[in-house]
Design a protein around this motif. Sequence first.
Motif, PDB file in Angstrom:
ATOM      1  N   ASN A   4     117.293  28.390  71.884  1.00  0.00           N
ATOM      2  CA  ASN A   4     117.359  29.400  72.935  1.00  0.00           C
ATOM      3  C   ASN A   4     115.999  30.087  73.011  1.00  0.00           C
ATOM      4  O   ASN A   4     115.583  30.767  72.071  1.00  0.00           O
ATOM      5  CB  ASN A   4     118.432  30.443  72.635  1.00  0.00           C
ATOM      6  N   GLY A   5     115.309  29.920  74.108  1.00  0.00           N
ATOM      7  CA  GLY A   5     113.976  30.504  74.233  1.00  0.00           C
ATOM      8  C   GLY A   5     113.543  30.547  75.686  1.00  0.00           C
ATOM      9  O   GLY A   5     114.286  30.159  76.591  1.00  0.00           O
ATOM     10  N   ILE A   6     112.331  31.015  75.899  1.00  0.00           N
ATOM     11  CA  ILE A   6     111.796  31.095  77.253  1.00  0.00           C
ATOM     12  C   ILE A   6     110.379  30.531  77.262  1.00  0.00           C
ATOM     13  O   ILE A   6     109.563  30.876  76.407  1.00  0.00           O
ATOM     14  CB  ILE A   6     111.838  32.549  77.774  1.00  0.00           C
ATOM     15  N   ILE A   7     110.131  29.616  78.181  1.00  0.00           N
ATOM     16  CA  ILE A   7     108.802  29.022  78.337  1.00  0.00           C
ATOM     17  C   ILE A   7     108.145  29.688  79.537  1.00  0.00           C
ATOM     18  O   ILE A   7     108.548  29.489  80.684  1.00  0.00           O
ATOM     19  CB  ILE A   7     108.901  27.491  78.544  1.00  0.00           C
ATOM     20  N   GLU A   8     107.145  30.515  79.257  1.00  0.00           N
ATOM     21  CA  GLU A   8     106.510  31.298  80.303  1.00  0.00           C
ATOM     22  C   GLU A   8     105.599  30.449  81.186  1.00  0.00           C
ATOM     23  O   GLU A   8     105.099  29.400  80.767  1.00  0.00           O
ATOM     24  CB  GLU A   8     105.684  32.427  79.680  1.00  0.00           C
ATOM     25  N   ASN A  12     103.362  34.817  89.925  1.00  0.00           N
ATOM     26  CA  ASN A  12     102.964  34.223  91.211  1.00  0.00           C
ATOM     27  C   ASN A  12     104.143  33.538  91.911  1.00  0.00           C
ATOM     28  O   ASN A  12     104.009  32.457  92.492  1.00  0.00           O
ATOM     29  CB  ASN A  12     101.813  33.225  91.017  1.00  0.00           C
ATOM     30  N   GLY A  13     105.304  34.163  91.807  1.00  0.00           N
ATOM     31  CA  GLY A  13     106.479  33.633  92.476  1.00  0.00           C
ATOM     32  C   GLY A  13     107.186  32.522  91.740  1.00  0.00           C
ATOM     33  O   GLY A  13     108.203  32.003  92.219  1.00  0.00           O
ATOM     34  N   LYS A  14     106.693  32.142  90.557  1.00  0.00           N
ATOM     35  CA  LYS A  14     107.298  31.052  89.773  1.00  0.00           C
ATOM     36  C   LYS A  14     108.013  31.641  88.573  1.00  0.00           C
ATOM     37  O   LYS A  14     107.422  32.388  87.795  1.00  0.00           O
ATOM     38  CB  LYS A  14     106.219  30.073  89.302  1.00  0.00           C
ATOM     39  N   SER A  15     109.287  31.286  88.416  1.00  0.00           N
ATOM     40  CA  SER A  15     110.081  31.812  87.310  1.00  0.00           C
ATOM     41  C   SER A  15     109.876  31.005  86.040  1.00  0.00           C
ATOM     42  O   SER A  15     109.706  29.783  86.082  1.00  0.00           O
ATOM     43  CB  SER A  15     111.568  31.813  87.679  1.00  0.00           C
ATOM     44  N   SER A  16     109.874  31.689  84.912  1.00  0.00           N
ATOM     45  CA  SER A  16     109.772  31.018  83.623  1.00  0.00           C
ATOM     46  C   SER A  16     111.005  30.159  83.383  1.00  0.00           C
ATOM     47  O   SER A  16     112.077  30.399  83.955  1.00  0.00           O
ATOM     48  CB  SER A  16     109.627  32.049  82.504  1.00  0.00           C
ATOM     49  N   PHE A  17     110.852  29.147  82.521  1.00  0.00           N
ATOM     50  CA  PHE A  17     111.978  28.276  82.176  1.00  0.00           C
ATOM     51  C   PHE A  17     112.740  28.895  81.012  1.00  0.00           C
ATOM     52  O   PHE A  17     112.171  29.149  79.946  1.00  0.00           O
ATOM     53  CB  PHE A  17     111.490  26.884  81.803  1.00  0.00           C
ATOM     54  N   VAL A  18     114.006  29.158  81.221  1.00  0.00           N
ATOM     55  CA  VAL A  18     114.833  29.798  80.204  1.00  0.00           C
ATOM     56  C   VAL A  18     115.753  28.767  79.559  1.00  0.00           C
ATOM     57  O   VAL A  18     116.577  28.147  80.227  1.00  0.00           O
ATOM     58  CB  VAL A  18     115.673  30.941  80.812  1.00  0.00           C
ATOM     59  N   LYS A  19     115.579  28.556  78.246  1.00  0.00           N
ATOM     60  CA  LYS A  19     116.470  27.663  77.492  1.00  0.00           C
ATOM     61  C   LYS A  19     117.646  28.470  76.946  1.00  0.00           C
ATOM     62  O   LYS A  19     117.441  29.502  76.306  1.00  0.00           O
ATOM     63  CB  LYS A  19     115.727  27.015  76.319  1.00  0.00           C
TER      64      LYS A  19
END
Length: 353
Positions: A82-86, A253-260
Motif C-alpha cells: 500500500n503506497g503512493i507513487i508521486e 500539473n493535472g496528473k494524479s499520483s498512482f495510489v496502491k
Amino acid sequence: MFFKFKPKKNLFKKEKEKTKKKLIIFVSVLVVFFSSFFFLLYGPYNGFRNFWITSSMTTMTHQWLAKIFYSDKEIMKVLKSNGIIEISEATNTNLIRVKKYSGNAKFYKNKYEAEILKDSDGKDYKVIPIKGLRYQGYLVAVYDPSKVYVGVTNYLNVKGELITTVAKRENALIAINGGGFYDPDWNSNGAIPHGPVIKGGKLVSNFQKAGMAGGIVGFTNDNKLVLGKWSGEEALKHGVRDAVDFGPFLIVNGKSSFVKGNGGWGVAPRTAIAQRKDGIVLFLIINGRLPSSIGADMNDLCEILENYGAYNAANMDGGSSTELVINNKIINHPVAGGVNGLRTMPTFWMVRR
C-alpha cells in the motif's frame, strides 16, 4: 383467619433461569464478536488487515494496535503493498492562470463546478460540506490566492502554539494546520517543523532529519501553488514566498499520483491543500476517528480534489493535527485531546482578511 404463605422457591428458580439466559446471551455475543474480529484480522480478506495496519502505523501514538496482532514482517509486507507513487515532475506555473471569476454563469460543466463558482463573485471564500461513505468534512474555496500565506508559532523551534492562538494574533480569516513536525517519543510540543519553512520570502526554519522528506508545498510571488522536491534555498530561487515541507503530492500539473491499495497512509483525519487552474485555492479538511466519520485515505483525497478541479494538490499533516478555524471559530472536530481537541503545532496555512 389464617393466611397460607406460598413458598418463593419457584420465583427464585425463574429469576435464576433468567440470569442464566442473560449470561448465555452475553457470552455468545462476546464469542461472535471476537470470532468475527479475529477472522477480519487473520482471515483471507486483506482489506481489513490493510486498513488496520496502515491506519495504526501512520499514527504516532497508536502503532501498538498493529504490533500486538502482527509481526514486523507482516507489517512491512502490508506497508509495501500500500503506497503512493508521486508524479515525478514539479509544478509548471505557466499552466496556472490566476483570475477573478464571476459566479453568475448560466451553465456549469458539473455540480462540483457549480458548488465552487456559483455566487462566488465578491466573496472571500465558500465552505462546501463534503461527505462520503465513511467520512465527513469541509472543502473551503479561497478565491484570492494572494491572501494565502504561512503562519508560524512565535516560539519556532522552542514550542508550538494552538491554531486558535496564532489565528487570533494574526487576525486571520481562515486557518488550517500546515506541515509535519519533529515528534520524538510522540510527545513533543510541536516546536520543530519538518524540513524547510519559508515565510514572506525568508527561510525561517530548515530542520532536516532522515526519513522525514516530503517536498516543498508553497506559493510563489505570483500566487501560484508549487510542488517540488527542492531544498529551501532552491525553493527561494523558484520565487517561493511561503512554503512548508510535506506530502505526498497528490496531483501535479493535472496528473494524479498512482495510489496502491489505500496509499499506505491508512484511514484517518486528513488535511490537504490544492489550487485549481483558475487560481482558486482549496483547503480540504476531513474529520476522522469518530462514529460519524472514520476518516479518509489517499484515494479519497485524490477523488475529492479531482472532482473540484484541483490542478496541483498535496497532502498535509493529518490525524490529530487536522484542524480548521474560520473567524476564530473551530469548524471541524479535532481529535488531539488537548484544549478543544487541539494540539500545539509550528506551522499553519492562513488567509488574510
